[in-house]
Design an enzyme around this catalytic site. Structure first.
Site, PDB file in Angstrom:
ATOM      1  N   ILE A 118     -30.381-112.831 -23.987  1.00  0.00           N
ATOM      2  CA  ILE A 118     -30.334-114.228 -24.405  1.00  0.00           C
ATOM      3  C   ILE A 118     -29.834-114.335 -25.847  1.00  0.00           C
ATOM      4  CG2 ILE A 118     -31.681-116.315 -24.831  1.00  0.00           C
ATOM      5  CD1 ILE A 118     -31.312-115.706 -21.897  1.00  0.00           C
ATOM      6  N   GLU A 177     -31.923-100.681 -33.100  1.00  0.00           N
ATOM      7  CA  GLU A 177     -30.696-100.286 -33.787  1.00  0.00           C
ATOM      8  C   GLU A 177     -29.507-100.260 -32.820  1.00  0.00           C
ATOM      9  OE1 GLU A 177     -29.079 -96.499 -36.447  1.00  0.00           O
ATOM     10  OE2 GLU A 177     -30.521 -96.175 -34.826  1.00  0.00           O
ATOM     11  N   ILE A 222     -31.618-105.221 -39.459  1.00  0.00           N
ATOM     12  CA  ILE A 222     -32.636-104.571 -38.639  1.00  0.00           C
ATOM     13  C   ILE A 222     -34.014-104.922 -39.191  1.00  0.00           C
ATOM     14  CG2 ILE A 222     -33.646-102.350 -38.010  1.00  0.00           C
ATOM     15  CD1 ILE A 222     -30.921-101.196 -37.753  1.00  0.00           C
ATOM     16  N   ALA A 266     -35.332-115.753 -30.451  1.00  0.00           N
ATOM     17  CA  ALA A 266     -35.252-115.207 -29.095  1.00  0.00           C
ATOM     18  C   ALA A 266     -35.964-113.864 -28.970  1.00  0.00           C
ATOM     19  CB  ALA A 266     -33.781-115.055 -28.678  1.00  0.00           C
ATOM     20  N   LYS A 303     -42.806-119.109 -17.423  1.00  0.00           N
ATOM     21  CA  LYS A 303     -44.039-118.342 -17.202  1.00  0.00           C
ATOM     22  C   LYS A 303     -45.157-118.773 -18.151  1.00  0.00           C
ATOM     23  CE  LYS A 303     -41.616-114.317 -15.328  1.00  0.00           C
ATOM     24  NZ  LYS A 303     -40.322-115.008 -15.218  1.00  0.00           N
ATOM     25  N   LYS A 320     -46.477-116.513 -24.519  1.00  0.00           N
ATOM     26  CA  LYS A 320     -45.399-117.449 -24.828  1.00  0.00           C
ATOM     27  C   LYS A 320     -45.930-118.877 -24.942  1.00  0.00           C
ATOM     28  CE  LYS A 320     -41.542-116.571 -25.162  1.00  0.00           C
ATOM     29  NZ  LYS A 320     -40.765-116.215 -26.372  1.00  0.00           N
ATOM     30  N   SER A 370     -31.713-108.578 -19.193  1.00  0.00           N
ATOM     31  CA  SER A 370     -32.387-107.282 -19.151  1.00  0.00           C
ATOM     32  C   SER A 370     -33.773-107.451 -18.548  1.00  0.00           C
ATOM     33  CB  SER A 370     -32.495-106.697 -20.563  1.00  0.00           C
ATOM     34  OG  SER A 370     -33.217-107.573 -21.405  1.00  0.00           O
ATOM     35  N   ARG A 394     -46.781-107.517  -7.992  1.00  0.00           N
ATOM     36  CA  ARG A 394     -47.153-106.637  -9.098  1.00  0.00           C
ATOM     37  C   ARG A 394     -48.207-107.303  -9.976  1.00  0.00           C
ATOM     38  NH1 ARG A 394     -41.255-105.802 -11.496  1.00  0.00           N
ATOM     39  NH2 ARG A 394     -41.398-108.079 -11.270  1.00  0.00           N
ATOM     40  N   GLU A 413     -48.037-111.054 -11.472  1.00  0.00           N
ATOM     41  CA  GLU A 413     -46.927-111.763 -10.833  1.00  0.00           C
ATOM     42  C   GLU A 413     -47.471-112.803  -9.850  1.00  0.00           C
ATOM     43  OE1 GLU A 413     -42.648-110.186  -9.376  1.00  0.00           O
ATOM     44  OE2 GLU A 413     -44.335-109.400  -8.217  1.00  0.00           O
TER      45      GLU A 413
END
Length: 612
Positions: free
Chosen positions: A292, A315, A338, A362, A409, A421, A455, A542, A545
C-alpha cells in the site's frame, strides 16, 4: 540507426522527385494521345528544371517525410494532396512570372497533379499493403484471433494488428445488432459474444482479444467467462486510462488478470484538489516499502511534490522503492529514511528538518494469524503506539493533515490485528479532539478491505500453489472478503485525505464481497487449468479469522460525501482519559502476554470478541 533513418528519408525524397518528373512527362504523353510531337519535346524537358524543384520544395514544406510509409494513412494522403495542390498553383505562376519560353498545354497543367497524386499515394499504400502481408503467404502463417467488441478500441486494434507478425484478425464479435454483419476495415463482425465457441471452432481460433476498455468491469468479466467456457485463451487491451494518456498502444496485448475479473469502474479523482494538496509540498509516507505504501508513493509522484519522504523500517523494501523511483520518477525529489515509527527521536528529527504538510501512515503489522498469538504484544506496540508516536509528532510539528490507513478488520474485530487498528483509529480521534495551542492537525482515517496482490494476501499464495501443481488451500467454503485493486485503494485514500476536515473515518465502497473459493476457481481458469488439474481443499478457519468482514460496526452509521465511493462512518466517541491510560500500558518495558493483551482489548474495544 540514425543513418538508416536518414537513408530512408533520402530514398523517399528521391522516389517523389522521380515521380514528379515522370508525372510531368506522362501528362504530355496523354495530352498528345500517347505520342509526343517532336516540337513539344524541348518544352517538356526544359520545364522539368522548374517543375521538379518547385514540387520538391512543396513536398518538404508539407512534411511528407515525417511519416513512415509502412503506416501510411489518410493524414499522409491529405499532406500529399495539399503539397501537390500548392505545387500545381506555383508551376504556372512561376512559368508566367519568369517568362519561360516553353509551350505548356493547359491540359498538362491539369493532368500533372492528378498523375502525381496517384503515383505518390499509390506507391505508399502499395508498400503498406506489402508490409502487412496482404500479398503472399505470410498472412496465413500468423495466429488467427477473434476480437470481442467492435467499437473504437477494436477498430484501432484491427489496424495495428494488420502490421503484426504474430496475429491475424479473422473476425469480431459484438452484442450490438447494428454492427453484426458489417465489416470493420475488411474484417467481418460475425455475431454476438456468446457465439465465440462456434466461430472459434470454425475458424480454428485458439485466442480471443477482449477490446472493450471503456465498458464496465461486469461486461469485461462476462466476456472473459465466455472465453473460459469456450476453452479459448483470453487476452485484453490496456486499460482505458493508459490508452488515453498515450502510455501504451491498443496493440500492447496482455493476458487477462485477476484485476480484470474483480476490477471495478475507474475512480474519479479531484485532480485539481489533489494538485493543491500535494504539488510543491513536502509529503511523507510511512511504510513506504509495503504494497500500500509504495503504491501511495507512485500516486503521489503524479502530482509532483516538492519532496517525498519514504519512511520504512525494512532496508530491502526501501532499497526497492528507491530504485524504482530512480528509474520511473527521476524528476521527483525523494528522501529515503530508515526508521521505526515507535522511535520518537528519529521521527522528530525528520519532521523538524523537512516540515511535511501531509503524512500518510501506512506502516503496520497486518497479517492476522501471525499477530494473533505469540506476536500480539508487538502488534499492539507497532500498530497503536507507533501510530501515536507519529501522529503526536505530526501535531507538535504543525503537520496540516495526517491520514491513517485502517482496515475493515477494525470493525467488530475478532483478532488482535483488527482490534489494534481500531485502537489506532481511536488514537487519531483522541488527538483530533484535543488540538494543541500551536497546531490543529487534521486527523483522517480510511478503512478498506483486502487489496489484490498485497503482501500477505491470498493472491500470491494461490499463485504459488498453482505453480506447484496444487492443491489450493481455502480455509472455509463460505468465507468471503471484500477486494479492490491496490491502485484504486490508494487513489481513494488520496481522495479521502483531500476531503477530510478532521476526525472522520472514511469507509470505501468495496463493492460486493467475493467468496475466496470462487476467487480460487477464477485463478485456476486464468492459469489455463481446470479443477480436475488443480484441486481446492478446505483447511479450516485460522486463529482470529472470521467468515466475513464488515465495514461498519453494529453501532455505526454512515454519512454520504460528494464522492460516490466514499462514505463517513459515525464511530462512537472516545473517552478523554483513555489515551493516557493506554500509553502508560503500551510503554511498559516488559513483554506482555497474549492473554493480558486480549484482556485489555476487551476493556478498550467493547465490540472486540475472541474466537473460541
Amino acid at each position: 540507426m540514425v543513418s538508416r533513418f536518414n537513408t530512408r528519408i533520402l530514398l523517399a525524397f528521391l522516389h517523389d522527385l522521380t515521380a514528379a518528373g515522370l508525372a510531368w512527362l506522362v501528362a504530355y504523353w496523354l495530352r498528345f494521345n500517347l505520342s509526343i510531337p517532336a516540337e513539344y519535346w524541348p518544352s517538356a524537358l526544359s520545364t522539368l528544371a522548374w517543375v521538379m524543384p518547385l514540387q520538391a520544395l512543396a513536398f518538404w514544406r508539407f512534411g511528407l517525410y515525417r511519416g513512415i510509409w509502412r503506416f501510411a494513412s489518410l493524414p499522409d494522403l491529405r499532406r500529399i494532396l495539399f503539397a501537390v495542390g500548392v505545387a500545381a498553383l506555383l508551376i504556372p505562376l512561376a512559368l508566367f512570372m519568369f517568362q519561360i519560353k516553353a509551350i505548356v498545354p493547359r491540359s498538362v497543367l491539369v493532368l500533372d497533379p492528378i498523375l502525381l497524386l496517384l503515383i505518390m499515394g499509390g506507391s505508399r499504400l502499395t508498400y503498406r499493403a506489402w508490409k502487412e502481408h496482404r500479398f503472399g503467404a505470410l498472412a496465413t502463417e500468423r495466429e488467427p484471433v477473434i476480437i470481442l467488441g467492435a467499437g473504437g478500441a477494436a477498430a484501432s486494434l484491427v489496424r495495428e494488428l494488420a502490421q503484426s507478425r504474430e496475429w491475424r484478425v479473422v473476425g469480431l464479435l459484438d452484442d450490438m445488432p447494428t454492427k453484426q454483419g458489417r465489416d470493420l476495415y475488411g474484417v467481418p463482425v460475425l455475431g454476438k459474444l456468446d457465439s465465440l465457441a462456434r466461430h472459434a471452432e470454425k475458424l480454428n481460433v485458439q485466442h480471443a482479444v477482449i477490446a472493450m476498455p471503456s465498458t464496465s468491469h461486469s461486461v469485461r468479466r462476462h466476456a472473459a467467462q465466455i472465453c473460459a467456457d469456450a476453452g479459448i485463451a483470453a487476452l485484453t487491451v490496456p486499460a482505458f486510462d493508459d490508452l488515453a494518456s498515450g502510455k501504451v498502444t491498443v496493440s500492447a496485448l496482455r493476458k487477462i488478470e485477476l484485476d480484470d475479473l474483480l476490477g471495478r469502474d475507474p475512480v474519479q479523482l479531484d485532480d485539481a484538489g489533489l494538485q493543491q494538496l500535494i504539488h510543491n509540498q513536502v509529503v511523507m509516507v510511512s511504510g513506504a516499502g509495503g504494497s500500500i505504501g509504495s503504491e501511495l508513493c507512485r500516486q503521489i509522484a503524479r502530482f509532483q511534490p516538492k519532496l517525498l519522504i519514504l519512511f520504512e523500517m525494512s532496508e530491502f523494501a526501501l532499497y526497492k522503492i528507491e530504485q524504482e523511483f530512480n528509474t520511473e520518477f527521476p524528476d521527483v525529489h525523494i528522501l529515503c529514511a530508515i526508521g521505526d515509527v515507535k522511535h520518537a527521536a528519529v521521527i522528530d528529527s525528520l519532521l523538524s528538518q523537512h516540515q511535511p504538510s501531509v503524512i500518510f501512515h501506512a506502516a503496520a503489522y497486518k497479517h492476522v494469524p501471525l499477530m494473533e498469538q505469540s506476536n500480539a504484544w508487538q502488534a499492539m506496540r507497532n500498530n497503536v503506539l507507533g501510530t501515536y508516536m507519529l501522529a503526536h509528532a505530526a501535531q507538535r510539528h504543525g503537520v496540516a493533515k495526517f491520514v491513517l490507513i485502517s482496515t475493515d478488520k477494525a470493525v467488530n474485530p475478532t483478532n488482535v490485528m483488527g482490534a489494534s487498528k481500531r485502537l489506532a483509529e481511536m488514537v487519531c480521534q483522541s488527538l483530533h479532539a484535543a488540538p494543541t495551542d500551536t497546531s490543529r492537525t487534521r486527523f483522517v482515517a480510511v478503512r478498506f478491505g483486502n487489496v489484490l496482490g498485497s503482501s500477505g494476501s491470498v493472491i500470491p499464495k494461490f499463485q504459488e500453489q498453482i505453480a506447484h501443481g496444487g492443491p489450493i488451500t481455502v480455509t472455509h467454503p463460505d468465507i468471503t472478503r471484500y477486494f479492490m485493486s491496490i491502485p484504486e485503494a490508494c487513489q481513494l485514500v488520496l481522495q479521502a485525505g483531500l476531503m477530510g476536515d478532521g476526525g472522520e473515518i472514511f469507509v470505501l465502497d468495496m463493492g460486493e464481497p467475493v467468496k475466496i473459493a470462487d476467487l480460487a476457481r477464477d485463478m485456476i481458469k486464468l492459469s489455463g487449468f481446470s479443477e480436475n488439474d488443480i484441486k481446492i481443499v478446505y483447511s479450516g478457519l485460522r486463529p482470529g479469522e472470521k467468515l466475513y468482514e464488515e465495514l461498519l460496526a453494529d453501532d455505526e452509521h454512515t454519512l454520504t460525501t460528494p464522492h460516490p465511493k466514499l462514505r463517513i462512518a459515525q464511530a462512537r466517541t472516545v473517552e478523554d482519559a483513555w489515551l493516557s491510560q493506554a500509553l502508560i500500558w503500551l510503554t511498559q518495558e516488559h513483554i506482555v502476554s497474549e492473554a493480558e493483551v486480549k484482556q485489555m482489548l476487551k476493556k478498550w474495544v467493547p465490540e472486540y470478541t475472541t474466537q473460541t
